[in-house]
Design a protein around this motif. Structure first.
Motif, PDB file in Angstrom:
ATOM      1  N   PRO A  99      85.842  13.813 -25.551  1.00  0.00           N
ATOM      2  CA  PRO A  99      84.879  14.807 -26.041  1.00  0.00           C
ATOM      3  C   PRO A  99      84.686  16.002 -25.109  1.00  0.00           C
ATOM      4  O   PRO A  99      84.044  16.978 -25.487  1.00  0.00           O
ATOM      5  CB  PRO A  99      83.586  14.012 -26.186  1.00  0.00           C
ATOM      6  CG  PRO A  99      83.732  12.862 -25.274  1.00  0.00           C
ATOM      7  CD  PRO A  99      85.203  12.561 -25.207  1.00  0.00           C
ATOM      8  N   LYS A 100      85.234  15.949 -23.920  1.00  0.00           N
ATOM      9  CA  LYS A 100      85.077  17.061 -22.974  1.00  0.00           C
ATOM     10  C   LYS A 100      86.122  18.158 -23.170  1.00  0.00           C
ATOM     11  O   LYS A 100      86.080  19.173 -22.499  1.00  0.00           O
ATOM     12  CB  LYS A 100      85.151  16.533 -21.546  1.00  0.00           C
ATOM     13  CG  LYS A 100      84.015  15.595 -21.203  1.00  0.00           C
ATOM     14  CD  LYS A 100      84.153  15.063 -19.810  1.00  0.00           C
ATOM     15  CE  LYS A 100      83.072  14.032 -19.543  1.00  0.00           C
ATOM     16  NZ  LYS A 100      83.258  13.378 -18.265  1.00  0.00           N
ATOM     17  N   CYS A 101      87.043  17.956 -24.107  1.00  0.00           N
ATOM     18  CA  CYS A 101      88.071  18.970 -24.365  1.00  0.00           C
ATOM     19  C   CYS A 101      87.453  20.154 -25.096  1.00  0.00           C
ATOM     20  O   CYS A 101      86.543  19.994 -25.913  1.00  0.00           O
ATOM     21  CB  CYS A 101      89.192  18.387 -25.228  1.00  0.00           C
ATOM     22  SG  CYS A 101      90.088  17.070 -24.418  1.00  0.00           S
ATOM     23  N   SER A 102      87.987  21.321 -24.829  1.00  0.00           N
ATOM     24  CA  SER A 102      87.534  22.537 -25.502  1.00  0.00           C
ATOM     25  C   SER A 102      87.804  22.432 -26.998  1.00  0.00           C
ATOM     26  O   SER A 102      88.903  22.086 -27.413  1.00  0.00           O
ATOM     27  CB  SER A 102      88.276  23.739 -24.917  1.00  0.00           C
ATOM     28  OG  SER A 102      88.149  24.845 -25.765  1.00  0.00           O
ATOM     29  N   ILE A 103      86.791  22.721 -27.799  1.00  0.00           N
ATOM     30  CA  ILE A 103      86.941  22.629 -29.250  1.00  0.00           C
ATOM     31  C   ILE A 103      87.975  23.638 -29.741  1.00  0.00           C
ATOM     32  O   ILE A 103      88.686  23.374 -30.707  1.00  0.00           O
ATOM     33  CB  ILE A 103      85.581  22.797 -29.966  1.00  0.00           C
ATOM     34  CG1 ILE A 103      85.683  22.354 -31.433  1.00  0.00           C
ATOM     35  CG2 ILE A 103      85.089  24.216 -29.890  1.00  0.00           C
ATOM     36  CD1 ILE A 103      85.853  20.896 -31.615  1.00  0.00           C
ATOM     37  N   GLY A 104      88.098  24.765 -29.055  1.00  0.00           N
ATOM     38  CA  GLY A 104      89.107  25.754 -29.418  1.00  0.00           C
ATOM     39  C   GLY A 104      90.511  25.210 -29.244  1.00  0.00           C
ATOM     40  O   GLY A 104      91.383  25.434 -30.083  1.00  0.00           O
ATOM     41  N   ALA A 105      90.746  24.470 -28.174  1.00  0.00           N
ATOM     42  CA  ALA A 105      92.056  23.878 -27.938  1.00  0.00           C
ATOM     43  C   ALA A 105      92.352  22.810 -28.989  1.00  0.00           C
ATOM     44  O   ALA A 105      93.475  22.719 -29.498  1.00  0.00           O
ATOM     45  CB  ALA A 105      92.125  23.270 -26.535  1.00  0.00           C
ATOM     46  N   VAL A 106      91.343  22.013 -29.344  1.00  0.00           N
ATOM     47  CA  VAL A 106      91.524  20.975 -30.359  1.00  0.00           C
ATOM     48  C   VAL A 106      91.869  21.610 -31.702  1.00  0.00           C
ATOM     49  O   VAL A 106      92.805  21.183 -32.391  1.00  0.00           O
ATOM     50  CB  VAL A 106      90.260  20.097 -30.484  1.00  0.00           C
ATOM     51  CG1 VAL A 106      90.403  19.094 -31.618  1.00  0.00           C
ATOM     52  CG2 VAL A 106      89.971  19.382 -29.177  1.00  0.00           C
ATOM     53  N   PHE A 107      91.133  22.662 -32.080  1.00  0.00           N
ATOM     54  CA  PHE A 107      91.385  23.340 -33.344  1.00  0.00           C
ATOM     55  C   PHE A 107      92.760  24.013 -33.350  1.00  0.00           C
ATOM     56  O   PHE A 107      93.442  24.021 -34.370  1.00  0.00           O
ATOM     57  CB  PHE A 107      90.300  24.368 -33.632  1.00  0.00           C
ATOM     58  CG  PHE A 107      89.035  23.775 -34.185  1.00  0.00           C
ATOM     59  CD1 PHE A 107      88.812  22.411 -34.235  1.00  0.00           C
ATOM     60  CD2 PHE A 107      88.046  24.600 -34.666  1.00  0.00           C
ATOM     61  CE1 PHE A 107      87.647  21.874 -34.744  1.00  0.00           C
ATOM     62  CE2 PHE A 107      86.863  24.076 -35.187  1.00  0.00           C
ATOM     63  CZ  PHE A 107      86.669  22.716 -35.227  1.00  0.00           C
ATOM     64  N   GLU A 108      93.181  24.561 -32.225  1.00  0.00           N
ATOM     65  CA  GLU A 108      94.486  25.207 -32.140  1.00  0.00           C
ATOM     66  C   GLU A 108      95.603  24.202 -32.371  1.00  0.00           C
ATOM     67  O   GLU A 108      96.533  24.446 -33.144  1.00  0.00           O
ATOM     68  CB  GLU A 108      94.653  25.877 -30.772  1.00  0.00           C
ATOM     69  CG  GLU A 108      95.989  26.554 -30.574  1.00  0.00           C
ATOM     70  CD  GLU A 108      96.150  27.818 -31.410  1.00  0.00           C
ATOM     71  OE1 GLU A 108      97.303  28.197 -31.653  1.00  0.00           O
ATOM     72  OE2 GLU A 108      95.137  28.401 -31.826  1.00  0.00           O
ATOM     73  N   VAL A 109      95.516  23.060 -31.721  1.00  0.00           N
ATOM     74  CA  VAL A 109      96.540  22.023 -31.882  1.00  0.00           C
ATOM     75  C   VAL A 109      96.539  21.510 -33.324  1.00  0.00           C
ATOM     76  O   VAL A 109      97.597  21.335 -33.933  1.00  0.00           O
ATOM     77  CB  VAL A 109      96.305  20.871 -30.872  1.00  0.00           C
ATOM     78  CG1 VAL A 109      97.211  19.696 -31.167  1.00  0.00           C
ATOM     79  CG2 VAL A 109      96.514  21.359 -29.448  1.00  0.00           C
ATOM     80  N   ALA A 110      95.350  21.284 -33.882  1.00  0.00           N
ATOM     81  CA  ALA A 110      95.258  20.800 -35.261  1.00  0.00           C
ATOM     82  C   ALA A 110      95.859  21.817 -36.230  1.00  0.00           C
ATOM     83  O   ALA A 110      96.550  21.447 -37.180  1.00  0.00           O
ATOM     84  CB  ALA A 110      93.801  20.509 -35.618  1.00  0.00           C
ATOM     85  N   ALA A 111      95.614  23.094 -35.998  1.00  0.00           N
ATOM     86  CA  ALA A 111      96.148  24.139 -36.877  1.00  0.00           C
ATOM     87  C   ALA A 111      97.670  24.210 -36.796  1.00  0.00           C
ATOM     88  O   ALA A 111      98.346  24.368 -37.814  1.00  0.00           O
ATOM     89  CB  ALA A 111      95.533  25.487 -36.515  1.00  0.00           C
ATOM     90  N   ILE A 112      98.223  24.086 -35.599  1.00  0.00           N
ATOM     91  CA  ILE A 112      99.678  24.118 -35.427  1.00  0.00           C
ATOM     92  C   ILE A 112     100.336  22.966 -36.189  1.00  0.00           C
ATOM     93  O   ILE A 112     101.362  23.137 -36.824  1.00  0.00           O
ATOM     94  CB  ILE A 112     100.052  24.069 -33.927  1.00  0.00           C
ATOM     95  CG1 ILE A 112      99.682  25.392 -33.254  1.00  0.00           C
ATOM     96  CG2 ILE A 112     101.536  23.756 -33.735  1.00  0.00           C
ATOM     97  CD1 ILE A 112      99.792  25.363 -31.745  1.00  0.00           C
ATOM     98  N   LEU A 113      99.688  21.799 -36.153  1.00  0.00           N
ATOM     99  CA  LEU A 113     100.257  20.620 -36.802  1.00  0.00           C
ATOM    100  C   LEU A 113      99.919  20.527 -38.282  1.00  0.00           C
ATOM    101  O   LEU A 113     100.470  19.694 -38.997  1.00  0.00           O
ATOM    102  CB  LEU A 113      99.776  19.354 -36.088  1.00  0.00           C
ATOM    103  CG  LEU A 113     100.279  19.170 -34.660  1.00  0.00           C
ATOM    104  CD1 LEU A 113      99.575  18.008 -33.999  1.00  0.00           C
ATOM    105  CD2 LEU A 113     101.779  18.979 -34.659  1.00  0.00           C
ATOM    106  N   GLY A 114      98.973  21.344 -38.731  1.00  0.00           N
ATOM    107  CA  GLY A 114      98.576  21.283 -40.135  1.00  0.00           C
ATOM    108  C   GLY A 114      97.607  20.162 -40.441  1.00  0.00           C
ATOM    109  O   GLY A 114      97.516  19.714 -41.585  1.00  0.00           O
TER     110      GLY A 114
END
Length: 96
Positions: free
Chosen positions: A41-56
């Motif tokens: 949970p300490k990961c940046s939400i922006g980084a999580v969303f970026e990875v999720a967007a790249i993978l679809g």
């Protein structure tokens, strides 16, 4: 967070991307990607969303049929986790 991390890991493996390749595409370190996949949970939400967007990986518009099938794979493992790591402590009595 754990569930989203597992969905990201499944999507990465399905697309046959290495952790290093995905991290480079997202502009993050491989260590951060592993933390995202573990559901830290300490990961940046922006980084999580970026990875999720790249993978679809769907974040807001969910195809429930496809998601249900994927979650069945993950659900069994998550059900084994305890609800809380720490036991509740007795309330402090501070009336003097």
């Amino acid at each position: 967070m754990t569930l989203l991390g597992k969905l990201i890991r499944l999507a990465r493996i399905e697309r046959k991307l290495t952790a290093q390749d995905l991290a480079e595409r997202a502009g993050i370190s491989r260590a951060l990607l592993h933390r995202i996949e573990r559901g830290d949970p300490k990961c940046s939400i922006g980084a999580v969303f970026e990875v999720a967007a790249i993978l679809g990986v769907p974040l807001f518009q969910v195809d429930h049929g496809r998601l249900d099938r994927r979650l069945e794979e993950v659900d069994g493992r998550l059900a084994l986790l305890p609800e809380a790591v720490r036991t509740r402590q007795a309330p402090v009595r501070d009336d003097f």
